[in-house]
Design a protein around this motif. Sequence first.
Motif, mmCIF file in Angstrom:
data_model
loop_
_atom_site.group_PDB
_atom_site.id
_atom_site.type_symbol
_atom_site.label_atom_id
_atom_site.label_comp_id
_atom_site.label_asym_id
_atom_site.label_seq_id
_atom_site.Cartn_x
_atom_site.Cartn_y
_atom_site.Cartn_z
ATOM 1 N N GLN A 142 0.862 -1.171 0.000
ATOM 2 C CA GLN A 142 0.000 0.000 0.000
ATOM 3 C C GLN A 142 0.914 1.242 0.000
ATOM 4 O O GLN A 142 1.705 1.419 0.908
ATOM 5 C CB GLN A 142 -0.918 -0.002 1.220
ATOM 6 N N ILE A 143 0.801 2.052 -1.033
ATOM 7 C CA ILE A 143 1.697 3.191 -1.243
ATOM 8 C C ILE A 143 0.883 4.481 -1.161
ATOM 9 O O ILE A 143 -0.242 4.538 -1.651
ATOM 10 C CB ILE A 143 2.409 3.069 -2.601
ATOM 11 N N PHE A 144 1.472 5.514 -0.566
ATOM 12 C CA PHE A 144 0.695 6.717 -0.259
ATOM 13 C C PHE A 144 1.147 7.942 -1.031
ATOM 14 O O PHE A 144 0.781 9.067 -0.679
ATOM 15 C CB PHE A 144 0.754 6.991 1.248
ATOM 16 N N SER A 145 1.917 7.749 -2.069
ATOM 17 C CA SER A 145 2.298 8.888 -2.902
ATOM 18 C C SER A 145 2.357 8.453 -4.356
ATOM 19 O O SER A 145 2.551 7.263 -4.663
ATOM 20 C CB SER A 145 3.662 9.448 -2.476
ATOM 21 N N VAL A 146 2.173 9.422 -5.234
ATOM 22 C CA VAL A 146 2.276 9.188 -6.673
ATOM 23 C C VAL A 146 3.409 10.051 -7.212
ATOM 24 O O VAL A 146 3.407 11.274 -7.024
ATOM 25 C CB VAL A 146 0.959 9.527 -7.391
ATOM 26 N N ASP A 184 6.873 14.356 -16.001
ATOM 27 C CA ASP A 184 6.624 15.034 -17.267
ATOM 28 C C ASP A 184 7.866 14.795 -18.123
ATOM 29 O O ASP A 184 8.902 15.436 -17.923
ATOM 30 C CB ASP A 184 6.395 16.533 -17.041
ATOM 31 N N LEU A 185 7.782 13.856 -19.046
ATOM 32 C CA LEU A 185 8.956 13.450 -19.800
ATOM 33 C C LEU A 185 9.416 14.534 -20.766
ATOM 34 O O LEU A 185 10.588 14.531 -21.185
ATOM 35 C CB LEU A 185 8.667 12.158 -20.565
ATOM 36 N N GLN A 186 8.546 15.448 -21.141
ATOM 37 C CA GLN A 186 8.934 16.498 -22.076
ATOM 38 C C GLN A 186 9.760 17.594 -21.399
ATOM 39 O O GLN A 186 10.602 18.215 -22.028
ATOM 40 C CB GLN A 186 7.690 17.088 -22.742
ATOM 41 N N THR A 187 9.500 17.835 -20.112
ATOM 42 C CA THR A 187 10.250 18.864 -19.384
ATOM 43 C C THR A 187 11.225 18.261 -18.382
ATOM 44 O O THR A 187 11.987 18.999 -17.749
ATOM 45 C CB THR A 187 9.285 19.788 -18.629
ATOM 46 N N THR A 188 11.173 16.949 -18.208
ATOM 47 C CA THR A 188 11.976 16.172 -17.237
ATOM 48 C C THR A 188 11.655 16.556 -15.792
ATOM 49 O O THR A 188 12.427 16.252 -14.883
ATOM 50 C CB THR A 188 13.500 16.335 -17.478
ATOM 51 N N LEU A 189 10.518 17.194 -15.563
ATOM 52 C CA LEU A 189 10.106 17.520 -14.203
ATOM 53 C C LEU A 189 9.540 16.287 -13.510
ATOM 54 O O LEU A 189 8.821 15.485 -14.134
ATOM 55 C CB LEU A 189 9.062 18.636 -14.209
ATOM 56 N N ILE A 190 9.842 16.127 -12.230
ATOM 57 C CA ILE A 190 9.330 15.027 -11.417
ATOM 58 C C ILE A 190 8.830 15.618 -10.101
ATOM 59 O O ILE A 190 9.537 16.381 -9.441
ATOM 60 C CB ILE A 190 10.414 13.970 -11.126
ATOM 61 N N ARG A 191 7.614 15.251 -9.743
ATOM 62 C CA ARG A 191 7.040 15.723 -8.491
ATOM 63 C C ARG A 191 6.364 14.554 -7.773
ATOM 64 O O ARG A 191 5.917 13.586 -8.409
ATOM 65 C CB ARG A 191 6.023 16.842 -8.736
ATOM 66 N N LYS A 243 6.055 23.196 -11.811
ATOM 67 C CA LYS A 243 7.126 24.098 -11.366
ATOM 68 C C LYS A 243 6.711 24.909 -10.141
ATOM 69 O O LYS A 243 7.567 25.372 -9.374
ATOM 70 C CB LYS A 243 7.530 25.032 -12.507
ATOM 71 N N SER A 244 5.404 25.073 -9.941
ATOM 72 C CA SER A 244 4.932 25.825 -8.773
ATOM 73 C C SER A 244 5.138 25.058 -7.468
ATOM 74 O O SER A 244 5.079 25.645 -6.392
ATOM 75 C CB SER A 244 3.450 26.160 -8.939
ATOM 76 N N ASN A 245 5.317 23.732 -7.576
ATOM 77 C CA ASN A 245 5.503 22.861 -6.400
ATOM 78 C C ASN A 245 4.275 22.807 -5.497
ATOM 79 O O ASN A 245 4.371 22.402 -4.329
ATOM 80 C CB ASN A 245 6.715 23.288 -5.572
ATOM 81 N N ILE A 246 3.103 23.190 -6.013
ATOM 82 C CA ILE A 246 1.871 23.092 -5.228
ATOM 83 C C ILE A 246 1.611 21.620 -4.881
ATOM 84 O O ILE A 246 1.599 20.761 -5.760
ATOM 85 C CB ILE A 246 0.674 23.672 -6.002
ATOM 86 N N SER A 247 1.444 21.340 -3.589
ATOM 87 C CA SER A 247 1.133 19.991 -3.065
ATOM 88 C C SER A 247 2.282 19.004 -3.210
ATOM 89 O O SER A 247 2.139 17.835 -2.846
ATOM 90 C CB SER A 247 -0.135 19.405 -3.740
ATOM 91 N N HIS A 248 3.410 19.451 -3.741
ATOM 92 C CA HIS A 248 4.568 18.552 -3.863
ATOM 93 C C HIS A 248 5.131 18.218 -2.487
ATOM 94 O O HIS A 248 5.233 19.070 -1.602
ATOM 95 C CB HIS A 248 5.650 19.218 -4.710
#
Length: 354
Positions: free
Chosen positions: A73-77, A81-88, A342-347
Amino acid sequence: MDYDIAIIGLGPAGATLARLLNPDLRILALDKKQECGEDGFQKPCGGLLATDAQRSFVRFGVNLPTSVLADPQIFSVKTYDLQTTLIRNYQRTYVNINRHRFDLWLKTLIPANVDVRHDSLCRKIIRQDDGYQIQFTDEGVHHLATAKYVVGADGANSMVRRMLYPEHEIRKYLSIQQWFTDKHPVPFYSCIFDNTVTDCYAWSMSKDGYFIVGGAFPMKNGNQHFENLKTRLLPYSFTFGDVVKTEKCIVLCPSKMSDFRCGQDNAFLIGEAAGFISASSLEGISYAFDSAEILSKIFNDNMSHPNRAYHKNTLKLRFKLFSKIVKAAILTSPFLRKLIMKSNISHVDIITPK
């Protein structure tokens, strides 16, 4: 009439409706899945219960048995975004389940007064003056039955929907997912966006020692897009070995309010057959529960104009689903998605031990 109501399909929508209907109603329920075991038809699905689906179990007073739960049971996703290489990383309270065992368990909750035909196939539905004739095969034997009402709970490729709305087209994707032996040191869920392979989204998850990677792809060249996705994931430490199994199915993705169809002429649609599925996440179990619950109350109250009542009583549900169409348009826009990430909202930052 042989039956008052014929239910085609016993996924979460059909099984819930069959369970909630009054026992004095004569009900026929047809399902492609076998009664138990791992053989026969299985619904391809990632197998995550969202918060709204969990809330339905609270209303129903039903608890999940451990036999349908999957590990871990995992609690995060982890969102890529492979086009911008962003990971959150975003907190989510999904429940990880084995979808096939979950579906079979839902069928065990159906009361004995319902005539359930397992491993059966609806062949044809014919409109008659006073109801419908249903032609189906059960254990290889051809049968005819009549019912005053027909309910299509038969998913994305619904026979009942095609019968009622032969000219209507709804956006479809080819859902493909593959299972691998999980070789990642830490299990995880992920949501993957890459407009070069799909204008929808893809996913991965760890489940019972396996690692599942899948996505919803354009109907044309879907297999090629899926292979391209796997290649593009390799730089992000995704590990694939030999394929254990590959699953494919059609998934609906509504794009406008008129894609939600409730039925007509004493025939009804619930769950994904009605288009009740989130365009932003392709989650449909919660809406299957909601629509089945709404229709059960209409039948149990013996309303004089049930189609009209069902259309009215699902209005709130349809507006909620329309909001998911708006959300999907935002999430699948590379520019807007980049701004949000990029806003890091909820990250949530991940703490790595030193």
